[in-house]
Design an enzyme around this catalytic site. Sequence first.
Site, PDB file in Angstrom:
ATOM      1  N   ARG A   1       0.838  -1.216  -0.033  1.00 13.50           N
ATOM      2  CA  ARG A   1      -0.015  -0.020   0.036  1.00 13.50           C
ATOM      3  C   ARG A   1       0.860   1.051  -0.014  1.00 13.50           C
ATOM      4  O   ARG A   1       0.549   2.285  -0.868  1.00 13.50           O
ATOM      5  CB  ARG A   1      -0.946   0.088   1.196  1.00 13.50           C
TER       6      ARG A   1
ATOM      7  N   PHE B   1     -10.780  -4.543  -5.364  1.00 15.08           N
ATOM      8  CA  PHE B   1     -11.448  -5.379  -4.356  1.00 15.08           C
ATOM      9  C   PHE B   1     -10.948  -4.578  -2.909  1.00 15.08           C
ATOM     10  O   PHE B   1      -9.968  -4.961  -2.380  1.00 15.08           O
ATOM     11  CB  PHE B   1     -10.487  -6.713  -4.465  1.00 15.08           C
TER      12      PHE B   1
ATOM     13  N   ASP C   1     -15.941  -3.164  -3.713  1.00 19.34           N
ATOM     14  CA  ASP C   1     -15.622  -4.330  -3.021  1.00 19.34           C
ATOM     15  C   ASP C   1     -17.356  -4.756  -2.827  1.00 19.34           C
ATOM     16  O   ASP C   1     -18.309  -4.230  -2.741  1.00 19.34           O
ATOM     17  CB  ASP C   1     -15.251  -4.210  -1.464  1.00 19.34           C
TER      18      ASP C   1
ATOM     19  N   ASN D   1     -19.783  -6.228  -7.431  1.00 22.45           N
ATOM     20  CA  ASN D   1     -18.872  -7.610  -7.600  1.00 22.45           C
ATOM     21  C   ASN D   1     -18.037  -6.910  -8.845  1.00 22.45           C
ATOM     22  O   ASN D   1     -18.282  -6.473  -9.774  1.00 22.45           O
ATOM     23  CB  ASN D   1     -19.953  -8.631  -8.315  1.00 22.45           C
ATOM     24  N   ALA D   2     -16.817  -7.226  -8.318  1.00 25.57           N
ATOM     25  CA  ALA D   2     -15.557  -6.631  -9.170  1.00 25.57           C
ATOM     26  C   ALA D   2     -15.593  -7.218 -10.600  1.00 25.57           C
ATOM     27  O   ALA D   2     -15.221  -6.575 -11.466  1.00 25.57           O
ATOM     28  CB  ALA D   2     -14.293  -7.025  -8.585  1.00 25.57           C
TER      29      ALA D   2
ATOM     30  N   ASP E   1      -6.521  -6.841  -5.959  1.00 23.51           N
ATOM     31  CA  ASP E   1      -6.332  -7.567  -4.548  1.00 23.51           C
ATOM     32  C   ASP E   1      -7.323  -8.427  -4.234  1.00 23.51           C
ATOM     33  O   ASP E   1      -7.822  -8.148  -3.143  1.00 23.51           O
ATOM     34  CB  ASP E   1      -5.796  -6.553  -3.646  1.00 23.51           C
TER      35      ASP E   1
ATOM     36  N   CYS F   1      -3.207 -13.711  -2.798  1.00 24.90           N
ATOM     37  CA  CYS F   1      -2.610 -14.076  -1.643  1.00 24.90           C
ATOM     38  C   CYS F   1      -2.966 -15.596  -1.261  1.00 24.90           C
ATOM     39  O   CYS F   1      -3.151 -15.977  -0.526  1.00 24.90           O
ATOM     40  CB  CYS F   1      -3.513 -13.159  -0.727  1.00 24.90           C
TER      41      CYS F   1
HETATM   42  N1  SAH Z   1      -6.744  -4.407  -0.768  1.00 29.27           N
HETATM   43  C1  SAH Z   1      -7.291  -4.619   0.626  1.00 29.27           C
HETATM   44  C2  SAH Z   1      -7.586  -6.180   1.007  1.00 29.27           C
HETATM   45  C3  SAH Z   1      -8.465  -6.952  -0.029  1.00 29.27           C
HETATM   46  S1  SAH Z   1      -9.105  -8.337   0.499  1.00 29.27           S
HETATM   47  C4  SAH Z   1      -6.562  -3.886   1.636  1.00 29.27           C
HETATM   48  O1  SAH Z   1      -5.461  -3.646   1.436  1.00 29.27           O
HETATM   49  O2  SAH Z   1      -7.115  -3.807   2.528  1.00 29.27           O
HETATM   50  C5  SAH Z   1     -10.231  -9.020  -0.805  1.00 29.27           C
HETATM   51  C6  SAH Z   1     -11.564  -8.317  -0.883  1.00 29.27           C
HETATM   52  O3  SAH Z   1     -12.400  -8.667  -1.840  1.00 29.27           O
HETATM   53  C7  SAH Z   1     -12.603  -8.327   0.382  1.00 29.27           C
HETATM   54  O4  SAH Z   1     -12.772  -7.188   0.878  1.00 29.27           O
HETATM   55  C8  SAH Z   1     -13.741  -9.061  -0.222  1.00 29.27           C
HETATM   56  O5  SAH Z   1     -14.843  -8.800   0.456  1.00 29.27           O
HETATM   57  C9  SAH Z   1     -13.450  -8.451  -1.601  1.00 29.27           C
HETATM   58  N2  SAH Z   1     -14.247  -9.685  -2.471  1.00 29.27           N
HETATM   59  C10 SAH Z   1     -14.451 -10.757  -2.714  1.00 29.27           C
HETATM   60  N3  SAH Z   1     -15.028 -11.016  -3.788  1.00 29.27           N
HETATM   61  C11 SAH Z   1     -15.465  -9.807  -4.370  1.00 29.27           C
HETATM   62  C12 SAH Z   1     -16.120  -9.764  -5.697  1.00 29.27           C
HETATM   63  N4  SAH Z   1     -16.302 -10.612  -6.442  1.00 29.27           N
HETATM   64  N5  SAH Z   1     -16.084  -8.521  -6.111  1.00 29.27           N
HETATM   65  C13 SAH Z   1     -15.480  -7.409  -5.285  1.00 29.27           C
HETATM   66  N6  SAH Z   1     -14.998  -7.578  -3.898  1.00 29.27           N
HETATM   67  C14 SAH Z   1     -14.721  -8.867  -3.656  1.00 29.27           C
END
Ligand code: SAH
Length: 370
Positions: free
Chosen positions: A187, A203, A225, A253-254, A274, A314
């Site tokens: 970050r 995400f 998210d 939904n991403a 991410d 991850c």
């Molecule tokens: N980059 C963030 C962590 C991301 S963790 C940080 O630095 O804090 C991954 C995230 O993806 C989670 O918050 C989860 O809710 C989200 N997620 C899971 N499936 C998803 C989807 N299909 N679309 C959007 N978000 C999603």
Amino acid sequence: MYAGEIASLDGHVDDGGIVDVRSLRGQWLGRGFINRKSTLTVRLLTTRPEDIGREFFQKRLAEAIAYRKRIVNGTSAYRVVYGEGDQLPGLIVDRYGDIAVLQTLALGMDIRKHILVDLINELVHPSAVYERNDPGVRRLEGLASQTGWLSGEAPTEIEVQEGRASFLTDIARGQKTGFFLDQRENRLAIGRLVKEADVFDAFCYTGGFAVHAALGGAKHVTAVDISEEAINLATGNAQRNGVADRCTFMVANAFDELRRQVSTGTRYDVVILDPPAFAKTKDSLPRAVAGYKEINLRALKLLRPGGILVSCSCSYHMQEALLIEVVASAASDTHRTVRLMERRGQAQDHPIHPAMPETRYLTCLIAQVA
Ligand code: SAH
């Protein structure tokens, strides 16, 4: 040591107790916890003939703390103990300001929880210790899900500082122990690459990358998210940092949102991916690869020439080399040229055990797209 690696178990030790490990030829190799219920039957604690008691854990914890003193600065939220990376298999201790959050993910650690809490109080001096023992992996050890205060009590929403950003985290309801501590250095790195940029964070969770991007001088940050709770915290975090006017957060939904924005012709200078671990097991890898490919492909389509793709995984199974292949293949399909600027991993408070590749689970590629 996996069950399949063990030729025989001699003697009588209860699960969670300490056993000696010998080679087939009888050579003494080390000492660790046993749990016959787990396929990870023995967790090696030491390769020296030392007693595994309070003093042993005190020494290992003190070493873990000394290491963090050396490498952690400018943040009040970090991992104090990272399991095997600190030679304390199955133990996670995170620090959120004054609060310590504990996970005991192996039976041997779990039954010693009270010694561990005592030692954490003695060595870390937190105002309270919270148990966040709800990860699914505990089932593999025959352990139930359990959360709550083990020592002291405090609000579970905690404000933490990370570089110039501050975040409200929730250690009781947030993902992992509340915050993705492993992405901290990434970050901060992204915050340095986004001046005047239009940024998309696909995400975003509670706004980690998004807020750092805005503080780093991004023109605008759009972030989505799928979790409404995460988006609410993210919106609050942008306000907390005085960058709400340059951030737009949405529950979406991403996969859909990436597709929609490609079709409406939206373009960005930086796209951050991410996602959660698509590949939790080796068997799920082929499907996971397709998922990573899809989001990387769409991210490339959203990027202006000269833009930057930040692509993370991850999942231990989705390793750096494979993620690079995915990005290369997405680039080829979209007729874009990509060059890697940086290949990053998890923050230094999650040190990697060289003989245990599973301890290196986070990859973060930063690539420029022509
Ligand atoms: N980059 C963030 C962590 C991301 S963790 C940080 O630095 O804090 C991954 C995230 O993806 C989670 O918050 C989860 O809710 C989200 N997620 C899971 N499936 C998803 C989807 N299909 N679309 C959007 N978000 C999603």
